[in-house]
Scaffold this motif. Structure first.
Motif, PDB file in Angstrom:
ATOM      1  N   GLY A 282       0.816  -1.211   0.000  1.00  0.00           N
ATOM      2  CA  GLY A 282       0.000   0.000   0.000  1.00  0.00           C
ATOM      3  C   GLY A 282       0.845   1.254   0.000  1.00  0.00           C
ATOM      4  N   SER A 283       0.162   2.374  -0.156  1.00  0.00           N
ATOM      5  CA  SER A 283       0.829   3.670  -0.247  1.00  0.00           C
ATOM      6  C   SER A 283       1.599   3.997   1.028  1.00  0.00           C
ATOM      7  CB  SER A 283      -0.225   4.759  -0.493  1.00  0.00           C
ATOM      8  OG  SER A 283       0.339   6.041  -0.396  1.00  0.00           O
ATOM      9  N   THR A 284       2.764   4.599   0.858  1.00  0.00           N
ATOM     10  CA  THR A 284       3.501   5.106   2.022  1.00  0.00           C
ATOM     11  C   THR A 284       3.194   6.579   2.256  1.00  0.00           C
ATOM     12  OG1 THR A 284       5.403   5.564   0.594  1.00  0.00           O
ATOM     13  CG2 THR A 284       5.411   3.485   1.792  1.00  0.00           C
ATOM     14  N   ALA A 285       2.745   7.271   1.209  1.00  0.00           N
ATOM     15  CA  ALA A 285       2.454   8.704   1.325  1.00  0.00           C
ATOM     16  C   ALA A 285       1.086   8.955   1.949  1.00  0.00           C
ATOM     17  CB  ALA A 285       2.536   9.369  -0.044  1.00  0.00           C
ATOM     18  N   ASN A 286       0.088   8.196   1.529  1.00  0.00           N
ATOM     19  CA  ASN A 286      -1.292   8.367   2.029  1.00  0.00           C
ATOM     20  C   ASN A 286      -1.606   7.230   2.983  1.00  0.00           C
ATOM     21  OD1 ASN A 286      -2.292  10.675   0.231  1.00  0.00           O
ATOM     22  ND2 ASN A 286      -1.489   9.206  -1.250  1.00  0.00           N
ATOM     23  N   ARG A 287      -1.108   7.369   4.216  1.00  0.00           N
ATOM     24  CA  ARG A 287      -1.184   6.238   5.132  1.00  0.00           C
ATOM     25  C   ARG A 287      -1.158   6.703   6.580  1.00  0.00           C
ATOM     26  NH1 ARG A 287       1.093   1.225   3.576  1.00  0.00           N
ATOM     27  NH2 ARG A 287       0.966  -0.354   5.221  1.00  0.00           N
ATOM     28  N   TYR A 288      -1.890   5.973   7.438  1.00  0.00           N
ATOM     29  CA  TYR A 288      -1.780   6.172   8.880  1.00  0.00           C
ATOM     30  C   TYR A 288      -0.562   5.392   9.361  1.00  0.00           C
ATOM     31  CZ  TYR A 288      -2.522   5.353  13.827  1.00  0.00           C
ATOM     32  OH  TYR A 288      -2.341   5.251  15.185  1.00  0.00           O
ATOM     33  N   HIS A 289       0.326   6.052  10.104  1.00  0.00           N
ATOM     34  CA  HIS A 289       1.612   5.457  10.437  1.00  0.00           C
ATOM     35  C   HIS A 289       1.576   4.447  11.584  1.00  0.00           C
ATOM     36  CE1 HIS A 289       4.109   8.783   8.271  1.00  0.00           C
ATOM     37  NE2 HIS A 289       3.626   7.866   7.449  1.00  0.00           N
ATOM     38  N   GLY A 290       0.423   4.207  12.164  1.00  0.00           N
ATOM     39  CA  GLY A 290       0.320   3.163  13.179  1.00  0.00           C
ATOM     40  C   GLY A 290       0.084   1.789  12.583  1.00  0.00           C
ATOM     41  N   ASN A 291       0.050   1.721  11.249  1.00  0.00           N
ATOM     42  CA  ASN A 291      -0.189   0.470  10.536  1.00  0.00           C
ATOM     43  C   ASN A 291       0.981   0.209   9.597  1.00  0.00           C
ATOM     44  OD1 ASN A 291      -0.971  -1.179   8.192  1.00  0.00           O
ATOM     45  ND2 ASN A 291      -3.045  -1.130   9.017  1.00  0.00           N
ATOM     46  N   LEU A 292       1.664  -0.907   9.808  1.00  0.00           N
ATOM     47  CA  LEU A 292       2.767  -1.299   8.932  1.00  0.00           C
ATOM     48  C   LEU A 292       2.464  -2.688   8.381  1.00  0.00           C
ATOM     49  CD1 LEU A 292       5.587  -0.651   7.764  1.00  0.00           C
ATOM     50  CD2 LEU A 292       6.570  -1.773   9.771  1.00  0.00           C
ATOM     51  N   ASN A 293       2.031  -2.728   7.124  1.00  0.00           N
ATOM     52  CA  ASN A 293       1.737  -3.999   6.463  1.00  0.00           C
ATOM     53  C   ASN A 293       2.866  -4.263   5.468  1.00  0.00           C
ATOM     54  OD1 ASN A 293       0.560  -6.051   4.660  1.00  0.00           O
ATOM     55  ND2 ASN A 293      -1.332  -5.630   5.778  1.00  0.00           N
ATOM     56  N   ILE A 294       3.630  -5.318   5.713  1.00  0.00           N
ATOM     57  CA  ILE A 294       4.859  -5.572   4.951  1.00  0.00           C
ATOM     58  C   ILE A 294       4.943  -7.035   4.517  1.00  0.00           C
ATOM     59  CG2 ILE A 294       6.281  -3.707   5.880  1.00  0.00           C
ATOM     60  CD1 ILE A 294       7.267  -5.595   8.049  1.00  0.00           C
ATOM     61  N   ARG A 295       5.766  -7.261   3.503  1.00  0.00           N
ATOM     62  CA  ARG A 295       5.980  -8.636   3.044  1.00  0.00           C
ATOM     63  C   ARG A 295       7.453  -8.856   2.731  1.00  0.00           C
ATOM     64  NH1 ARG A 295       4.005  -5.985  -1.615  1.00  0.00           N
ATOM     65  NH2 ARG A 295       5.201  -6.429  -3.513  1.00  0.00           N
ATOM     66  N   ARG A 296       7.821 -10.123   2.741  1.00  0.00           N
ATOM     67  CA  ARG A 296       9.197 -10.520   2.416  1.00  0.00           C
ATOM     68  C   ARG A 296       9.116 -11.739   1.520  1.00  0.00           C
ATOM     69  NH1 ARG A 296      14.366 -11.242   6.408  1.00  0.00           N
ATOM     70  NH2 ARG A 296      15.392 -12.963   5.324  1.00  0.00           N
ATOM     71  N   GLU A 297       9.799 -11.693   0.411  1.00  0.00           N
ATOM     72  CA  GLU A 297       9.716 -12.770  -0.566  1.00  0.00           C
ATOM     73  C   GLU A 297      10.116 -14.103   0.058  1.00  0.00           C
ATOM     74  OE1 GLU A 297      11.252 -13.852  -5.098  1.00  0.00           O
ATOM     75  OE2 GLU A 297      11.859 -11.968  -4.132  1.00  0.00           O
ATOM     76  N   GLY A 298       9.262 -15.100  -0.166  1.00  0.00           N
ATOM     77  CA  GLY A 298       9.532 -16.447   0.330  1.00  0.00           C
ATOM     78  C   GLY A 298       9.111 -16.692   1.769  1.00  0.00           C
ATOM     79  N   LEU A 299       8.624 -15.646   2.444  1.00  0.00           N
ATOM     80  CA  LEU A 299       8.238 -15.798   3.848  1.00  0.00           C
ATOM     81  C   LEU A 299       6.957 -16.617   3.979  1.00  0.00           C
ATOM     82  CD1 LEU A 299       8.721 -14.818   6.847  1.00  0.00           C
ATOM     83  CD2 LEU A 299       7.062 -13.022   6.336  1.00  0.00           C
ATOM     84  N   ASP A 300       6.949 -17.537   4.913  1.00  0.00           N
ATOM     85  CA  ASP A 300       5.721 -18.231   5.309  1.00  0.00           C
ATOM     86  C   ASP A 300       5.213 -17.501   6.547  1.00  0.00           C
ATOM     87  OD1 ASP A 300       3.766 -19.860   6.407  1.00  0.00           O
ATOM     88  OD2 ASP A 300       4.797 -21.717   5.879  1.00  0.00           O
ATOM     89  N   ALA A 301       4.261 -16.570   6.340  1.00  0.00           N
ATOM     90  CA  ALA A 301       3.816 -15.701   7.429  1.00  0.00           C
ATOM     91  C   ALA A 301       3.140 -16.485   8.547  1.00  0.00           C
ATOM     92  CB  ALA A 301       2.875 -14.629   6.885  1.00  0.00           C
ATOM     93  N   ALA A 302       2.399 -17.538   8.191  1.00  0.00           N
ATOM     94  CA  ALA A 302       1.735 -18.348   9.209  1.00  0.00           C
ATOM     95  C   ALA A 302       2.768 -19.052  10.090  1.00  0.00           C
ATOM     96  CB  ALA A 302       0.811 -19.368   8.556  1.00  0.00           C
ATOM     97  N   ARG A 303       3.850 -19.531   9.474  1.00  0.00           N
ATOM     98  CA  ARG A 303       4.923 -20.176  10.242  1.00  0.00           C
ATOM     99  C   ARG A 303       5.626 -19.149  11.138  1.00  0.00           C
ATOM    100  NH1 ARG A 303      10.337 -22.709   7.461  1.00  0.00           N
ATOM    101  NH2 ARG A 303      11.638 -22.705   9.340  1.00  0.00           N
ATOM    102  N   LEU A 304       5.813 -17.932  10.614  1.00  0.00           N
ATOM    103  CA  LEU A 304       6.429 -16.881  11.418  1.00  0.00           C
ATOM    104  C   LEU A 304       5.609 -16.604  12.670  1.00  0.00           C
ATOM    105  CD1 LEU A 304       8.728 -14.694  11.492  1.00  0.00           C
ATOM    106  CD2 LEU A 304       7.033 -13.129  10.499  1.00  0.00           C
ATOM    107  N   MET A 305       4.288 -16.568  12.507  1.00  0.00           N
ATOM    108  CA  MET A 305       3.421 -16.331  13.659  1.00  0.00           C
ATOM    109  C   MET A 305       3.560 -17.455  14.680  1.00  0.00           C
ATOM    110  SD  MET A 305      -0.683 -15.595  13.800  1.00  0.00           S
ATOM    111  CE  MET A 305      -0.520 -13.833  13.494  1.00  0.00           C
TER     112      MET A 305
END
Length: 371
Positions: A282-305
């Protein structure tokens, strides 16, 4: 790790100590029904009205505020009631326009109205999560009954141009509903709308209470029938404790607006440095800064949790957790299923410390690297 770190402020916020203290007497000692005519009942009713005024302050002190059980109920009241009212006035107004990345409370309600003969339209967004203005302009026409848009997206924190969308709705003679659940008290609210929905537990208040704001003169048919306690719009006994808590939380959002913004901004800057190798959704310019939604290539987000059990963060909306589906918001940005499942959401706010953020980031980055 001996303690839990909470980084899921979009799902819910911690209850402010001041809110807890204000609610306690209404839970323990002053238990009268606020709709009763006797003295204790009138005292409870007065407390509810003080709370109503406190919540209204950030909305300019004008209009009408109807307390509900939460934002989902308020959204249903506004969308269903508004759509039915507009069609009753003009049988040709059957179109309901919203954005594809809306919260399920809006999106699913709009889609459900198709069974009543309405035509749902889900507007696309760009890779930055912002609505396609040309598509909106083309969709919002004389057949439109209602337009709904979220101020701050709950999953990616993007701030939509709700003022512009309202102008389109107004020009077409349609009603406009703004879901301000994630934005109330955090970012400037739209200067004008027909309806605004709010939630207590997203602003350091209690769960189980929200509100529907209506502009002056707007009358909607009720969805819940009975005693007509809440201005004829919502039947059922109000909880003075929940209303009082919501009111104090709203007053604190107004009083702490600048301090909260400075604190959240500092956390955002540090998080951006810590997760510098990750991609922001999502946009970095038009954004509320208390929300950081990020991704990393190859990451298994469920496993990270699973590997970071002592850190509370999210893979998407809390309301869709356990559904097995990847986020509809991230897919609307054009992300592949794999990229959506490689994404996490960190939410921070008033009570998040810099030490907590740094400790959590170190653990999460290390766990991601091991994958």
């Amino acid at each position: 790790m001996g303690r839990s770190i909470y980084l899921d402020y979009q799902a819910t916020t911690p209850l402010a100590p001041e809110v807890f203290e204000a609610m306690t007497p209404w839970l323990r000692d002053q238990f009268a029904n606020p709709h009763s005519a006797h003295r204790p009942g009138r005292m409870a009713a007065a407390a509810v009205e003080v709370a109503r005024g406190q919540v209204l302050e950030l909305l300019g002190g004008r209009g009408r505020l109807v307390f509900t059980s939460g934002a989902t109920e308020a959204i249903n009241m506004g969308l269903v009631g508004g759509a039915r009212m507009m069609r009753a006035r003009d049988a040709g107004r059957t179109k309901i326009v919203t954005i594809d990345t809306e919260h399920a409370a809006v999106r699913d309600t709009v889609l459900a109205l198709e069974s009543e003969g309405f035509e749902p339209v889900l507007l696309p967004v760009g890779p930055d999560g912002l609505v396609d203005a040309d598509a909106a302009r083309a969709a919002i026409d004389s057949r439109t009954a209602l337009v709904a848009a979220m101020l701050v997206n709950n999953e990616i924190g993007v701030i939509q141009p709700v003022g512009t969308i309202y102008e389109m709705a107004e020009a077409a003679g349609a009603l406009f509903l703004c879901d301000a659940v994630q934005g109330y008290g955090r970012v400037p609210l739209p200067p004008i709308a027909d309806m605004v929905t709010l939630s207590g537990h997203k602003i350091y208040g209690p769960k189980g209470v929200g509100a529907l704001w209506l502009r002056e003169g707007l009358e909607l048919p009720p969805l819940i029938h009975g005693g007509g306690q809440e201005q004829g719009m919502r039947s059922g006994t109000l909880s003075p404790a929940l209303c009082v808590g919501f009111g104090i939380a709203g007053a604190m959002m107004r009083e702490r607006f600048e301090a909260d913004a400075v604190h959240v901004g500092a956390l955002w800057d540090r998080a951006m440095a810590l997760f510098s190798g990750w991609t922001i959704n999502g946009s970095t310019a038009n954004r509320y800064h208390g929300n950081l939604n990020i991704r990393r290539e190859g990451l298994d987000a469920a496993r990270l949790m699973s590997e970071c059990r002592d850190i509370a963060f999210s893979l998407g909306s809390a309301c869709a957790s356990g559904s097995g589906r990847s986020s509809h918001v991230l897919r609307a940005l054009g992300l592949s299923e794999k990229a959506a499942r490689s994404s996490i959401r960190l939410g921070f706010g008033r009570y998040t410390t810099m030490d907590e953020l740094e400790e959590a980031a170190a653990l999460m980055i290390a766990a991601a690297a091991r994958q």
